[in-house]
Design an enzyme around this catalytic site. Structure first.
Site, PDB file in Angstrom:
ATOM      1  N   CYS A 128       0.947  -1.209  -0.071  1.00 35.36           N
ATOM      2  CA  CYS A 128       0.174   0.075  -0.151  1.00 35.36           C
ATOM      3  C   CYS A 128       1.168   1.129  -0.103  1.00 35.36           C
ATOM      4  O   CYS A 128       0.294   2.487  -0.203  1.00 35.36           O
ATOM      5  CB  CYS A 128      -1.113  -0.091   1.300  1.00 35.36           C
ATOM      6  SG  CYS A 128      -1.979  -1.269   1.169  1.00 35.36           S
ATOM      7  N   HIS A 270      -3.139   7.262   2.397  1.00 36.06           N
ATOM      8  CA  HIS A 270      -3.623   5.826   1.823  1.00 36.06           C
ATOM      9  C   HIS A 270      -4.851   5.627   2.877  1.00 36.06           C
ATOM     10  O   HIS A 270      -4.998   5.671   3.965  1.00 36.06           O
ATOM     11  CB  HIS A 270      -2.490   4.931   2.375  1.00 36.06           C
ATOM     12  CG  HIS A 270      -3.061   3.615   2.190  1.00 36.06           C
ATOM     13  ND1 HIS A 270      -3.727   3.111   0.954  1.00 36.06           N
ATOM     14  CD2 HIS A 270      -2.842   2.585   2.899  1.00 36.06           C
ATOM     15  CE1 HIS A 270      -4.154   1.789   1.355  1.00 36.06           C
ATOM     16  NE2 HIS A 270      -3.637   1.189   2.340  1.00 36.06           N
ATOM     17  N   ASN A 300     -10.334   0.104   0.503  1.00 33.70           N
ATOM     18  CA  ASN A 300      -8.927   0.289   0.438  1.00 33.70           C
ATOM     19  C   ASN A 300      -8.452  -0.638  -0.765  1.00 33.70           C
ATOM     20  O   ASN A 300      -8.362  -1.844  -1.031  1.00 33.70           O
ATOM     21  CB  ASN A 300      -8.114  -0.810   1.756  1.00 33.70           C
ATOM     22  CG  ASN A 300      -6.697  -0.738   1.614  1.00 33.70           C
ATOM     23  OD1 ASN A 300      -6.001  -0.505   0.594  1.00 33.70           O
ATOM     24  ND2 ASN A 300      -6.292  -0.955   2.977  1.00 33.70           N
TER      25      ASN A 300
END
Ligand code: UT7
Length: 349
Positions: A128, A270, A300
């Protein structure tokens, strides 16, 4: 693009003062299929209320059968190029945890589909945090003269690696892509990216992993155990690390750029979990109105998260010219990062 007779990309020459990396285009894309919390409740022991209150997610987009990460990356890349004045690209960098296949990299395929045959193209694996690792890599490609403009894409199809029966990951992770065009420019012009702060801590690699599918599982001494082909995450410890690492990296990036936290107009973190975002933003005392978020709609999306957020925020004008923006990300590795940039005026956002 400049190619030599053998079809290789030729390094560019430009003024020393133009070696900063500047955002010159942005684009995002999510596949059309939407999965709601109620859809998930039909097959998992969970509830809309649990998912909303523990993660902030209401819907997410998922790829349809036959689609792969390169399809997401291509579409986001195409849109980012479409929003840039100058579409001549000298390198393509793709941050992803879900490449189309283990070998070769997915970036050359995406580059070729975008008509960028001959330019250097490669994948980055930092889960990520991949977009921020990609930002630093693109800055290096520009500073070294390898490329004058870089197309940086973050794309992930996490639904292809999460265990559909694992309620702790299946409700969070989703599919999407975002991209930016980065060009050589001056450090004091709008769009210029400040120093990119990066870090990692492999002692905690076990917190987020796909145990099987690499060289360890393939070796004769180790066969694949149940569920080891799926993405696994120790949520609680990951949560704690995410808050700590993104807060520290954000402070460091702001300080390295010569800003203070009060200077931050927009916080683009993020989109891991809405509670993580709130915790980091609270820790940094970022006012509520300065926090960008799209997690309720897209979940996500891994390496796609930040560029997709930037693209959607630019489109709905919650991110506008002159906004001093702080980016931060955290993910498996562990790996994390942060960077600053002042949002530029783009031809068509
Ligand atoms: O993208 C970068 C890396 N990822 C992250 O940063 C994500 C980090 N972690 C998280 O977002 C959160 O830890 C989760 C969303 C994964 C989990 O939320 P949590 O509030 O930390 O829950 P928990 O893991 O502490 O679990 C609390 C309870 C457990 O039940 P017991 O043991 O208390 O009976 C879980 O089994 O919630 C249960 N649970 C669920 N219940 C309903 C876990 N997932 C679900 C679910 N629906 N989907």
């Amino acid at each position: 693009m400049t190619l030599d007779q053998g079809g290789s990309y030729m390094p560019v020459r430009y003024e020393e003062r133009e070696r900063a990396v500047v955002v010159a285009g942005v684009g995002g894309w999510v596949p059309p299929d939407v999965v709601t919390n109620d859809d998930l409740c039909a097959r998992l022991d969970t509830s809309d209320e649990w998912i909303r209150t523990r993660t902030g997610i209401r819907t997410r987009h998922v790829i349809s059968p036959g689609m792969a990460t390169s399809d997401l990356a291509f579409e986001a890349g195409r849109r980012a190029l479409g929003s840039a004045d100058d579409r001549e690209i000298g390198a393509v960098v793709l941050a992803t945890t879900t490449p189309d296949r283990p070998c070769p990299a997915t970036a050359p395929d995406v580059a070729a589909r975008l008509g960028l045959v001959g330019v250097p193209a490669f994948d980055i694996s930092a889960v990520c945090a991949g977009f921020l690792y990609g930002l630093a890599t693109a800055a290096g490609l520009i500073a070294s003269g390898t490329a004058r403009q870089v197309l940086l894409i973050g794309a992930d199809a996490f639904t292809t690696i999460v265990d559909p029966k694992d309620r702790s990951t299946a409700v969070i992770f989703a599919d999407g892509a975002g991209a930016v065009v980065l060009r050589a420019g001056r450090a004091d012009e709008p769009g210029a990216v400040g120093p990119v702060v990066l870090g990692s801590d492999g002692r905690f690699a076990h917190l987020i992993q796909v145990p099987a599918g690499g060289s360890r599982q393939r070796s004769r001494s180790r066969s694949c155990g149940p569920g080891e082909e799926f993405f696994q995450m120790e949520g609680r410890d990951t949560f704690r690390q995410a808050v700590e690492r993104m807060s520290a990296a954000s402070r460091h990036a702001v300080e390295s750029a010569g800003w203070s936290l009060e200077d931050v107009d927009r916080f683009a973190a993020h989109q891991a979990n809405a509670r993580i975002l709130e915790a980091v933003a609270d820790e940094l005392a970022i006012p509520a109105g300065h926090r960008l978020s799209n997690i309720s709609r897209v979940g996500n999306t891994g390496a796609a998260s930040i560029p997709l957020l930037l693209a959607q925020a630019a489109e709905d004008s919650s991110l506008a010219e002159g906004h001093r923006t702080l980016l931060t990300a955290f993910g498996g590795g562990l790996a994390w990062g942060a960077a600053t940039l002042t949002w530029p005026k783009l031809p068509t956002a």
